[in-house]
Design an enzyme around this catalytic site. Structure first.
Site, mmCIF file in Angstrom:
data_model
loop_
_atom_site.group_PDB
_atom_site.id
_atom_site.type_symbol
_atom_site.label_atom_id
_atom_site.label_comp_id
_atom_site.label_asym_id
_atom_site.label_seq_id
_atom_site.Cartn_x
_atom_site.Cartn_y
_atom_site.Cartn_z
ATOM 1 N N LYS A 1 -6.476 3.302 -3.650
ATOM 2 C CA LYS A 1 -7.333 3.388 -2.276
ATOM 3 C C LYS A 1 -7.583 4.950 -2.300
ATOM 4 O O LYS A 1 -6.445 5.730 -1.655
ATOM 5 C CB LYS A 1 -5.624 2.582 -1.374
ATOM 6 C CG LYS A 1 -6.700 2.404 -0.005
ATOM 7 C CD LYS A 1 -4.937 2.242 0.830
ATOM 8 C CE LYS A 1 -4.844 2.169 2.531
ATOM 9 N NZ LYS A 1 -3.968 1.462 3.050
ATOM 10 N N ASP B 1 1.531 -1.831 -0.505
ATOM 11 C CA ASP B 1 0.073 -0.122 0.152
ATOM 12 C C ASP B 1 0.941 1.140 -0.168
ATOM 13 O O ASP B 1 1.524 1.566 1.286
ATOM 14 C CB ASP B 1 -0.937 -0.240 1.386
ATOM 15 C CG ASP B 1 -1.917 -1.505 1.433
ATOM 16 O OD1 ASP B 1 -1.565 -1.795 0.388
ATOM 17 O OD2 ASP B 1 -3.633 -1.130 1.899
ATOM 18 N N LYS C 1 -9.785 0.107 -2.647
ATOM 19 C CA LYS C 1 -9.922 0.185 -1.314
ATOM 20 C C LYS C 1 -10.254 0.907 -0.433
ATOM 21 O O LYS C 1 -9.633 2.436 -0.574
ATOM 22 C CB LYS C 1 -7.865 -0.345 -0.792
ATOM 23 C CG LYS C 1 -8.454 -0.555 0.849
ATOM 24 C CD LYS C 1 -6.912 -0.990 0.882
ATOM 25 C CE LYS C 1 -6.271 -1.223 2.204
ATOM 26 N NZ LYS C 1 -5.546 -1.512 2.761
#
Length: 229
Positions: free
Chosen positions: A162, A98, A191
């Site tokens: 994300k 991430d 996400k």
């Protein structure tokens, strides 16, 4: 507008990245996080880079994936530093990265630099059998900028886009997830993260198009879901 129609029939556990990114997180907390992820069969844990090896030793060959953060939480590290961080994380057991994109460069208009950075990380992750999730920090972007961010991430072969780090003024919103889903190809997943502590809100985000939920309240969400059955 494409949203999900099977939310009511899906367990929330399969969407959750069980997350602990507090600066005071200690090894005991990480071990508990991993135990909870195994118990509830969450999609993944998301832990600081220094705890990837411990998480890997606990989760082993289980279905629970190991995610960690790169360039966290502001993203303005150089591309070379992020690449090294990602390489180290993948080498110690992470399977999902991430990464906070370079928002400063994006705001400056250095779009090619931003895309190149994401592309290099995506190539690294894919060669190692991993995934890259690009944190664009939607709270600091206009709608037009979110659309541009989605285009850059898709072009750079990101696996997920994300919403948030949890360090901005607010986290995920249903409106932002809807906008992202409308402007991402189907192969690029979403996400949602930041401020997800309520089951109804979590389901709204999934219905809007979120494929994963980054939250530290995973166990709480499971309990709420079980109470509804």
């Amino acid at each position: 507008m494409k949203t999900k129609s099977n939310t009511a029939n899906s367990t929330i556990a399969s969407y959750i990245d069980h997350t602990l990114l507090r600066p005071d997180a200690d090894e005991r907390m990480i071990r508990q996080l991993c135990a909870e992820a195994l118990e509830h069969q969450f999609a993944a844990v998301c832990v600081p880079p220094c705890y990837v090896k411990i998480a890997s030793s606990i989760l082993g060959e289980s279905p629970v994936k190991i995610a960690t953060v790169i360039g966290f939480p502001f993203g303005y590290q150089t591309a070379e530093v992020k690449f090294f961080e990602a390489h180290k994380a993948l080498s110690t057991g992470a399977t999902e990265i991430d990464v906070v994109w370079n928002l400063a460069a994006f705001k400056t208009g250095k779009l090619a630099d931003v895309e190149n950075e994401i592309g290099e990380l995506a190539t690294l992750c894919h060669l190692r059998g991993g995934l890259v999730k690009v944190i664009i920090e939607t709270a600091l972007l206009s709608e037009e900028e979110i659309i541009d961010a989605c285009a850059i991430c898709a072009q750079a072969e990101a696996d997920f886009v994300k919403t948030s780090t949890g360090f901005a003024p607010h986290g995920a919103t249903v409106e932002d997830v809807l906008l992202m889903r409308q402007n991402l190809p189907e192969r690029v997943r979403i996400k949602a993260s930041g401020g997800i502590r309520d089951l109804a809100f979590a389901k709204e985000l999934i219905q809007a198009g979120a494929d994963r939920l980054g939250t530290s309240a995973g166990v709480q969400l499971i309990k709420h879901e079980n109470n509804q059955i």
